[in-house]
Design a protein around this motif. Structure first.
Motif, short mmCIF file in Angstrom:
data_model
loop_
_atom_site.label_atom_id
_atom_site.label_comp_id
_atom_site.label_asym_id
_atom_site.label_seq_id
_atom_site.Cartn_x
_atom_site.Cartn_y
_atom_site.Cartn_z
N LEU A 502 0.82 -1.21 0.00
CA LEU A 502 0.00 0.00 0.00
C LEU A 502 0.86 1.26 0.00
N LYS A 503 2.09 1.15 0.53
CA LYS A 503 2.95 2.33 0.66
C LYS A 503 3.69 2.65 -0.64
N THR A 504 4.09 1.61 -1.39
CA THR A 504 4.95 1.85 -2.56
C THR A 504 4.15 2.39 -3.74
N GLN A 505 4.81 3.21 -4.53
CA GLN A 505 4.21 3.76 -5.75
C GLN A 505 4.73 3.04 -6.99
N ASP A 506 5.77 2.27 -6.81
CA ASP A 506 6.40 1.55 -7.92
C ASP A 506 5.53 0.35 -8.30
N GLU A 507 4.94 0.38 -9.53
CA GLU A 507 4.02 -0.68 -9.95
C GLU A 507 4.70 -2.04 -10.04
N ASN A 508 5.98 -2.02 -10.44
CA ASN A 508 6.71 -3.28 -10.54
C ASN A 508 6.86 -3.93 -9.17
N ILE A 509 7.25 -3.12 -8.18
CA ILE A 509 7.40 -3.64 -6.81
C ILE A 509 6.04 -4.07 -6.27
N LYS A 510 5.01 -3.27 -6.55
CA LYS A 510 3.67 -3.59 -6.08
C LYS A 510 3.21 -4.95 -6.63
N ASN A 511 3.48 -5.17 -7.93
CA ASN A 511 3.10 -6.45 -8.55
C ASN A 511 3.87 -7.62 -7.95
N GLN A 512 5.15 -7.39 -7.69
CA GLN A 512 5.97 -8.45 -7.09
C GLN A 512 5.46 -8.82 -5.69
N ILE A 513 5.06 -7.80 -4.94
CA ILE A 513 4.52 -8.05 -3.59
C ILE A 513 3.19 -8.79 -3.69
N GLN A 514 2.35 -8.36 -4.66
CA GLN A 514 1.06 -9.03 -4.84
C GLN A 514 1.26 -10.51 -5.22
N LYS A 515 2.24 -10.75 -6.08
CA LYS A 515 2.56 -12.12 -6.48
C LYS A 515 3.00 -12.92 -5.25
N CYS A 516 3.86 -12.31 -4.46
CA CYS A 516 4.36 -12.95 -3.24
C CYS A 516 3.21 -13.25 -2.27
N LEU A 517 2.29 -12.32 -2.12
CA LEU A 517 1.15 -12.49 -1.21
C LEU A 517 0.25 -13.64 -1.66
N LEU A 518 -0.03 -13.68 -2.96
CA LEU A 518 -0.86 -14.77 -3.49
C LEU A 518 -0.20 -16.13 -3.26
N TRP A 519 1.09 -16.16 -3.50
CA TRP A 519 1.86 -17.38 -3.34
C TRP A 519 1.89 -17.82 -1.88
N MET A 520 2.13 -16.86 -0.98
CA MET A 520 2.17 -17.16 0.46
C MET A 520 0.79 -17.62 0.95
N TYR A 521 -0.25 -17.02 0.39
CA TYR A 521 -1.60 -17.43 0.77
C TYR A 521 -1.84 -18.90 0.40
N ALA A 522 -1.36 -19.29 -0.78
CA ALA A 522 -1.53 -20.68 -1.22
C ALA A 522 -0.78 -21.63 -0.30
N VAL A 523 0.43 -21.24 0.09
CA VAL A 523 1.28 -22.12 0.91
C VAL A 523 0.88 -22.05 2.39
N TYR A 524 0.15 -21.00 2.76
CA TYR A 524 -0.31 -20.82 4.15
C TYR A 524 -1.02 -22.08 4.66
N ASP A 525 -1.94 -22.61 3.86
CA ASP A 525 -2.63 -23.84 4.23
C ASP A 525 -2.12 -24.96 3.31
N TYR A 526 -0.90 -25.46 3.62
CA TYR A 526 -0.24 -26.39 2.71
C TYR A 526 -1.00 -27.71 2.59
#
Length: 559
Positions: A502-526
């Motif tokens: 939410l803090k970053t303005q860099d779209e590339n970084i924002k997308n990478q974080i979103q990708k990471c969040l989706l991935w972590m969500y999947a692995v959260y309930d392995y």
């Protein structure tokens, strides 16, 4: 072949395939020629019975009668914990009892082979056998020879077998059994009831837990006196089990048969609550339903064939046509069964490979976090990688032990014991086990390397908290991390990353974080991830590779 023997038109066996033997009977591994099903054939030689007179013949007939009644009762109640009878055949020289084949031997074999059976597993075994005894007691049947040798194991299911001493009355007077398991009323009372089986099952469970016969002596008389006088106590330090299980065993091994707990009462004990929700138990009951559905279908086809045979006139064109039709029906049945087996094997392989892909997805996330944000995700990397390493080891061990997986392992895996038997006969399974071993070793090495790096970093930068870091990042890969602790750590870091996004303005970084969040969500309930309940694993991997967030989101199954 010279050692091949036929039993009627349906069954055959080879002399070398002996499973066991007794005073006047032996058991061999055989096969139903019509369906290819493996069976156990109990062969009772008439010549060996002559010196025992008519009583032994009556007992054999009673054993068969009880087995047939139990097979019918098991069908009604869906109780898979009794060794099933298929047929009883008689020739000029022998009696043949055709029984369900149990491919993992007996509980006695398991006790000897395994160093220790843990309490939870012993309770699960007891839970199954109590259901068998409950069915017996509800129909006034006493087994009267409960012991580890008479508990058979088929695909992880424990089944009560050998009903040679069984009888069906409300009260019994004949005193028989195996001395270390015989209840006091065998010796101090004129009559007894089916609760003698509860006493014996309690002592059998004691043997499973502690590898000892509680009532043992130098002679049968010595054992008898101990059974009558020695109290059953579990105060000694060597009996390290929960108080709840101690209480239940003491209720079972109670010298007063009137005060002794019944099978139905024992099953109501909260100690068995986890068993009722255990995926293994749910799979066992699912398989039992599928098995009866299949047998009913086979019976209907065979009944149709029998009726056709009865209606066919002797000779003539019509008889020949109907014989050919019967042959085609039989071939069709075999083809359908073979196709069913092949489909099942394919489903198992697909499920296992998808489960492996799910575990690999966890490792890939650990690498992704290490390459991109290891400075804020050190613990999470270790948590995830450790879980993945242990999961791959557990899967490898279960396949090596020829265990049966179920839908809780992966949604594509349909539970059917016969299909699993064919699956494990496939040579490709050995290659799969070797591949899993190689993957596990690579994961373990990666985990150890990461642990060393993070421990070194913590020691240099956070010496005050080093002990805490070391306790988390340890090299113990024998036990999974507590699921709540694991999920708490991931959830905390997901919240942290979400705030960063939410803090970053860099779209590339924002997308990478979103990708990471989706991935972590999947692995959260392995557990859901690896079982295919959470997402389409292969499609999710493609989304990761192509960096397509929408594709990754579309894979998630949100309940």
């Amino acid at each position: 072949m010279a050692d091949r023997k036929c039993v009627g038109k349906k069954y055959e066996y080879f002399l070398k395939d002996k499973l066991g033997s007794g005073t006047f009977a032996e058991v061999v591994k055989g096969q139903n020629k019509q369906t290819d099903e493996v069976v156990a054939i109990k062969i009772i030689k008439k010549s060996a019975l002559e010196k025992y007179g008519d009583d032994i013949l009556e007992q054999i007939q009673l054993e068969v009668k009880i087995l047939k009644e139990l097979a019918n009762l098991s069908k009604q109640t869906k109780c898979p914990f009794i060794n099933r009878i298929y047929e009883f055949l008689e020739t000029a020289n022998n009696f043949y009892i055709i029984l369900e084949y149990c491919n993992q031997g007996t509980l006695y074999d398991q006790i000897k082979k395994v160093k220790k059976i843990e309490e939870k597993e012993a309770i699960f075994i007891l839970f199954q056998l109590l259901q068998a005894l409950s069915l017996l007691a509800n129909n006034n049947i006493a087994h009267r020879d409960i012991k580890p040798e008479n508990v058979l194991i088929k695909d992880g299911v424990y089944k009560l077998g050998d009903f040679g001493f069984a009888s069906q009355k409300s009260l019994y007077k004949t005193h028989l059994g195996t001395f270390p398991y015989m209840a006091p009323e065998f010796f101090n009372s004129d009559s007894y009831n089916s609760k003698v089986d509860i006493w014996a099952l309690g002592l059998l469970t004691h043997e499973v837990l502690f590898k000892e016969l509680y009532y043992i002596g130098k002679s049968q008389y010595d054992v008898q006196q101990k059974i009558l006088t020695k109290p059953y106590l579990l105060n000694d330090q060597k009996y390290k089990i929960s108080e709840q299980l101690k209480n239940l065993l003491c209720k079972m091994v109670n010298k007063d048969q009137n005060a002794r707990i019944s099978a139905q009462e024992a099953l109501a004990d909260p100690i068995f609550d986890f068993c009722k929700h255990d995926p293994r138990y749910q799979n066992i009951m699912e398989a039992e339903q599928l098995n009866w559905d299949h047998l009913n279908k086979v019976d209907q086809i065979q009944e149709t064939i029998v009726l056709q045979e009865q209606d066919t006139p002797i000779g003539g064109k019509k008889q020949k046509e109907e014989e050919e039709q019967q042959k085609r029906d039989k071939e069709k049945l075999i083809q359908e069964k073979n196709q069913f087996i092949q489909n099942g094997i394919s489903s198992i392989k697909e499920g296992i490979l998808d489960k492996i892909a799910g575990i690999t997805l966890m490792v890939q996330l650990a690498d992704y976090l290490y390459d991109n944000i290891q400075q804020v995700c050190r613990f999470e990397i270790l948590y995830i990688l450790k879980q993945a390493t242990i999961l791959i080891q557990q899967l490898r061990d279960r396949l090596e032990q020829k265990a049966i997986l179920g839908k809780h392992d992966h949604v594509k895996i349909e539970f059917d014991s016969e299909i699993w038997m064919h699956f494990y006969e496939d040579i490709s399974v050995f290659q799969l086990i070797d591949d899993l071993e190689n993957q596990k070793n690579k994961m373990k090495k990666k985990y150890i390397d990461y642990v060393k790096q993070f421990n070194s970093f913590a020691f240099q930068n956070f010496p005050d908290n080093y002990q805490k870091v070391e306790s988390i990042a340890n090299l113990n890969l024998s036990k999974l991390i507590d699921i709540q602790l694991y999920q708490d750590q991931l959830f905390t870091k997901m919240q942290f990353l979400k705030q960063d996004s939410l803090k970053t303005q860099d779209e590339n970084i924002k997308n990478q974080i979103q990708k990471c969040l989706l991935w972590m969500y999947a692995v959260y309930d392995y557990q859901k991830l690896c079982s295919g309940q959470l997402l389409n694993i292969q499609k999710f991997i493609k989304g990761i590779i192509s960096n397509d967030l929408d594709e990754m989101k579309s894979c998630l199954i949100v309940s």
